[in-house]
Motif scaffolding. Structure first.
Motif, PDB file in Angstrom:
ATOM      1  N   THR A 101       1.925  -8.210   0.050  1.00 59.26           N
ATOM      2  CA  THR A 101       0.582  -8.939  -0.382  1.00 59.26           C
ATOM      3  C   THR A 101      -0.094  -7.938  -1.533  1.00 59.26           C
ATOM      4  O   THR A 101       0.368  -6.836  -1.562  1.00 59.26           O
ATOM      5  CB  THR A 101      -0.421  -9.219   0.897  1.00 59.26           C
ATOM      6  OG1 THR A 101      -0.894  -7.893   1.253  1.00 59.26           O
ATOM      7  CG2 THR A 101       0.325  -9.714   1.972  1.00 59.26           C
ATOM      8  N   PRO A 102      -1.083  -8.736  -2.085  1.00 60.50           N
ATOM      9  CA  PRO A 102      -1.697  -7.787  -3.270  1.00 60.50           C
ATOM     10  C   PRO A 102      -2.251  -6.400  -2.401  1.00 60.50           C
ATOM     11  O   PRO A 102      -2.293  -5.494  -2.989  1.00 60.50           O
ATOM     12  CB  PRO A 102      -2.995  -8.601  -3.778  1.00 60.50           C
ATOM     13  CG  PRO A 102      -2.474 -10.025  -3.469  1.00 60.50           C
ATOM     14  CD  PRO A 102      -1.469 -10.052  -2.284  1.00 60.50           C
ATOM     15  N   SER A 103      -2.719  -6.712  -1.293  1.00 60.42           N
ATOM     16  CA  SER A 103      -3.394  -5.543  -0.484  1.00 60.42           C
ATOM     17  C   SER A 103      -2.360  -4.307  -0.195  1.00 60.42           C
ATOM     18  O   SER A 103      -2.670  -3.213  -0.174  1.00 60.42           O
ATOM     19  CB  SER A 103      -4.421  -5.804   0.690  1.00 60.42           C
ATOM     20  OG  SER A 103      -5.175  -6.826   0.369  1.00 60.42           O
ATOM     21  N   SER A 104      -1.413  -4.951   0.360  1.00 62.75           N
ATOM     22  CA  SER A 104      -0.320  -3.914   0.871  1.00 62.75           C
ATOM     23  C   SER A 104       0.340  -3.252  -0.181  1.00 62.75           C
ATOM     24  O   SER A 104       0.537  -2.034   0.010  1.00 62.75           O
ATOM     25  CB  SER A 104       0.714  -4.652   2.024  1.00 62.75           C
ATOM     26  OG  SER A 104       1.447  -5.553   1.131  1.00 62.75           O
ATOM     27  N   LYS A 105       0.585  -4.035  -1.455  1.00 62.82           N
ATOM     28  CA  LYS A 105       1.129  -3.526  -2.531  1.00 62.82           C
ATOM     29  C   LYS A 105       0.144  -2.383  -3.228  1.00 62.82           C
ATOM     30  O   LYS A 105       0.474  -1.321  -3.496  1.00 62.82           O
ATOM     31  CB  LYS A 105       1.386  -4.503  -3.595  1.00 62.82           C
ATOM     32  CG  LYS A 105       1.987  -3.711  -4.782  1.00 62.82           C
ATOM     33  CD  LYS A 105       3.319  -3.214  -4.558  1.00 62.82           C
ATOM     34  CE  LYS A 105       4.138  -2.567  -5.711  1.00 62.82           C
ATOM     35  NZ  LYS A 105       5.235  -1.795  -5.358  1.00 62.82           N
ATOM     36  N   TRP A 106      -1.104  -2.684  -3.022  1.00 62.00           N
ATOM     37  CA  TRP A 106      -2.128  -1.450  -3.716  1.00 62.00           C
ATOM     38  C   TRP A 106      -2.120  -0.305  -2.694  1.00 62.00           C
ATOM     39  O   TRP A 106      -2.023   0.768  -3.203  1.00 62.00           O
ATOM     40  CB  TRP A 106      -3.590  -2.375  -3.737  1.00 62.00           C
ATOM     41  CG  TRP A 106      -4.536  -1.166  -3.666  1.00 62.00           C
ATOM     42  CD1 TRP A 106      -5.061  -0.659  -4.839  1.00 62.00           C
ATOM     43  CD2 TRP A 106      -5.257  -0.369  -2.641  1.00 62.00           C
ATOM     44  NE1 TRP A 106      -6.091   0.151  -4.943  1.00 62.00           N
ATOM     45  CE2 TRP A 106      -6.239   0.416  -3.461  1.00 62.00           C
ATOM     46  CE3 TRP A 106      -5.117  -0.507  -1.485  1.00 62.00           C
ATOM     47  CZ2 TRP A 106      -7.027   1.314  -2.623  1.00 62.00           C
ATOM     48  CZ3 TRP A 106      -6.221   0.133  -0.771  1.00 62.00           C
ATOM     49  CH2 TRP A 106      -6.989   1.382  -1.176  1.00 62.00           C
ATOM     50  N   ALA A 107      -1.834  -0.578  -1.327  1.00 63.20           N
ATOM     51  CA  ALA A 107      -1.781   0.476  -0.618  1.00 63.20           C
ATOM     52  C   ALA A 107      -0.794   1.359  -0.627  1.00 63.20           C
ATOM     53  O   ALA A 107      -0.793   2.647  -0.685  1.00 63.20           O
ATOM     54  CB  ALA A 107      -1.968   0.015   0.956  1.00 63.20           C
ATOM     55  N   GLN A 108       0.337   0.647  -1.206  1.00 63.51           N
ATOM     56  CA  GLN A 108       1.744   1.304  -1.235  1.00 63.51           C
ATOM     57  C   GLN A 108       1.461   2.312  -2.498  1.00 63.51           C
ATOM     58  O   GLN A 108       1.686   3.391  -2.567  1.00 63.51           O
ATOM     59  CB  GLN A 108       2.691   0.478  -1.401  1.00 63.51           C
ATOM     60  CG  GLN A 108       4.136   1.285  -1.823  1.00 63.51           C
ATOM     61  CD  GLN A 108       5.183   0.254  -2.252  1.00 63.51           C
ATOM     62  OE1 GLN A 108       4.993  -0.434  -3.044  1.00 63.51           O
ATOM     63  NE2 GLN A 108       6.358   0.267  -1.556  1.00 63.51           N
ATOM     64  N   GLU A 109       0.993   1.683  -3.540  1.00 64.48           N
ATOM     65  CA  GLU A 109       0.898   2.530  -4.918  1.00 64.48           C
ATOM     66  C   GLU A 109      -0.320   3.424  -4.550  1.00 64.48           C
ATOM     67  O   GLU A 109      -0.201   4.813  -5.078  1.00 64.48           O
ATOM     68  CB  GLU A 109       0.314   1.571  -5.908  1.00 64.48           C
ATOM     69  CG  GLU A 109       1.377   0.700  -6.277  1.00 64.48           C
ATOM     70  CD  GLU A 109       0.940  -0.348  -7.231  1.00 64.48           C
ATOM     71  OE1 GLU A 109      -0.114  -0.284  -7.611  1.00 64.48           O
ATOM     72  OE2 GLU A 109       2.048  -1.004  -7.915  1.00 64.48           O
ATOM     73  N   ALA A 110      -1.459   3.196  -3.717  1.00 63.86           N
ATOM     74  CA  ALA A 110      -2.429   4.320  -3.831  1.00 63.86           C
ATOM     75  C   ALA A 110      -1.935   5.505  -2.931  1.00 63.86           C
ATOM     76  O   ALA A 110      -2.176   6.722  -2.976  1.00 63.86           O
ATOM     77  CB  ALA A 110      -3.645   3.732  -3.018  1.00 63.86           C
ATOM     78  N   THR A 111      -1.060   5.388  -1.938  1.00 63.08           N
ATOM     79  CA  THR A 111      -0.298   6.483  -1.046  1.00 63.08           C
ATOM     80  C   THR A 111       0.915   6.912  -1.713  1.00 63.08           C
ATOM     81  O   THR A 111       1.425   8.021  -1.164  1.00 63.08           O
ATOM     82  CB  THR A 111      -0.030   6.026   0.211  1.00 63.08           C
ATOM     83  OG1 THR A 111       0.812   4.879   0.398  1.00 63.08           O
ATOM     84  CG2 THR A 111      -1.290   5.506   0.968  1.00 63.08           C
ATOM     85  N   HIS A 112       1.290   6.876  -2.675  1.00 63.80           N
ATOM     86  CA  HIS A 112       2.772   7.046  -3.412  1.00 63.80           C
ATOM     87  C   HIS A 112       2.570   8.792  -3.516  1.00 63.80           C
ATOM     88  O   HIS A 112       3.599   9.308  -3.011  1.00 63.80           O
ATOM     89  CB  HIS A 112       3.051   6.374  -4.763  1.00 63.80           C
ATOM     90  CG  HIS A 112       4.383   6.822  -4.988  1.00 63.80           C
ATOM     91  ND1 HIS A 112       5.583   6.472  -4.489  1.00 63.80           N
ATOM     92  CD2 HIS A 112       4.907   7.433  -6.305  1.00 63.80           C
ATOM     93  CE1 HIS A 112       6.486   7.141  -5.114  1.00 63.80           C
ATOM     94  NE2 HIS A 112       6.170   7.462  -6.285  1.00 63.80           N
ATOM     95  N   LYS A 113       1.705   9.101  -4.318  1.00 59.73           N
ATOM     96  CA  LYS A 113       1.873  10.531  -4.604  1.00 59.73           C
ATOM     97  C   LYS A 113       1.566  11.222  -3.257  1.00 59.73           C
ATOM     98  O   LYS A 113       2.214  12.343  -3.055  1.00 59.73           O
ATOM     99  CB  LYS A 113       0.680  11.025  -5.580  1.00 59.73           C
ATOM    100  CG  LYS A 113       0.884  10.310  -6.908  1.00 59.73           C
ATOM    101  CD  LYS A 113      -0.242  10.770  -8.180  1.00 59.73           C
ATOM    102  CE  LYS A 113       0.200  10.170  -9.560  1.00 59.73           C
ATOM    103  NZ  LYS A 113      -0.785  10.753 -10.329  1.00 59.73           N
ATOM    104  N   LEU A 114       0.694  10.665  -2.336  1.00 60.96           N
ATOM    105  CA  LEU A 114       0.809  11.805  -1.022  1.00 60.96           C
ATOM    106  C   LEU A 114       1.779  11.538  -0.191  1.00 60.96           C
ATOM    107  O   LEU A 114       2.237  12.555   0.335  1.00 60.96           O
ATOM    108  CB  LEU A 114      -0.477  10.672  -0.255  1.00 60.96           C
ATOM    109  CG  LEU A 114      -1.844  10.558  -0.833  1.00 60.96           C
ATOM    110  CD1 LEU A 114      -2.751   9.848   0.083  1.00 60.96           C
ATOM    111  CD2 LEU A 114      -2.380  11.929  -1.126  1.00 60.96           C
TER     112      LEU A 114
END
Length: 284
Positions: free
Chosen positions: A210-223
């Protein structure tokens, strides 16, 4: 055999599209002969980028982020990358057709090929974590050298995933991995799946978001990338995991998402041949 496979895929796509009242699937997308405007130029660009991104190694090896591959292992990864590029040319038109059938947004299509550095880092990490493991074994566990992301709104998500995954199975792709983490209390949310292309045998990844889960994936990628590095201390790794958990905790769970499972494998049967002509007595 190839013509039979194309005919079966076209027939399956047309039947599914008609049942869903989404209109006919363009033959150009379904049979893989052409793709969207600019696709061919991107293929050429992707091949060029893969070659240009190869990092300099010592005597044919690879080094990066405190990791390394010797020359022989590096050569095997390069051959694997070449197979991935070849498979992508067949798989991508199918993914475009599946996205149309299921009314999905195909996110990040330009990054569908994993970069050489990223893949080599992943293989080198796997070898470091399991010292007795061969590079062939590590490569056999790689499912995201070619990857795609389908995205729907929360309200359309569950139906969209069911349609898209059914279409993939109808076209003869083997479901080799299905990880549904929507029911988790902590961590990543979404569905990560892997499929084996029947033509090349290469495994590719499909994520459903979903847009929210994709956003969260990208936000946590570097972490996540920092957490995976061999140089990251256990204390820092726990801190990074807590930060990722906090981000994913904000993602709404679409209705029915927790119950979504892999589709039953539905292989198209071989084309039926016409019966042999009946012998008739010669005319008098």
């Amino acid at each position: 055999m190839t013509n039979n496979r194309i005919a079966h895929r076209l027939a399956a796509a047309a039947a599914l599209a008609a049942a869903l009242s989404v209109g006919a699937v363009p033959t150009a997308l379904a049979d893989g002969r052409t793709a969207r405007p600019g696709a061919l130029s991107h293929h050429a660009h992707a091949d060029k980028a893969v070659k240009a991104d190869l990092p300099p190694g010592d005597e044919g090896g690879w080094h990066g982020d405190g990791l390394s591959l010797n020359a022989a292992d590096n050569k095997k990864v390069d051959r694997f990358l070449a197979r991935a590029r070849s498979a992508e040319r067949t798989v991508s038109p199918e993914m475009q057709a599946v996205a149309r059938i299921s009314h999905a947004n195909l996110i990040g299509f330009d990054h569908r090929l994993k970069s050489p550095d990223s893949l080599k880092r992943k293989v080198a990490t796997a070898l470091k974590e399991a010292p007795g493991q061969s590079v062939d074994t590590a490569l056999s566990r790689i499912s995201d050298s070619v990857r795609y992301t389908f995205q729907w709104t929360d309200g359309s998500y569950s139906r969209g995933v069911a349609i898209a995954s059914s279409a993939l199975a109808l076209w003869g792709n083997d479901s080799v991995k299905w990880s549904n983490t929507w029911g988790r209390k902590h961590g990543y949310k979404g569905i990560n799946s892997a499929w084996r292309d029947p033509g090349s045998g290469h495994v590719f990844e499909v994520q459903f978001h979903t847009p929210s889960s994709k956003w969260a994936q990208e936000a946590t990628h570097k972490l996540y990338e920092e957490q995976r590095l061999p140089s990251t201390s256990p204390e820092r790794a726990r801190e990074l995991q807590e930060q990722q958990d906090a981000i994913f905790a904000s993602v709404p769970v679409p209705e029915g998402a927790e119950q979504l499972g892999a589709p039953a494998q539905t292989r198209p049967t071989d084309a039926q041949t016409l019966p042999a002509p009946v012998d008739r007595p010669a005319a008098a």
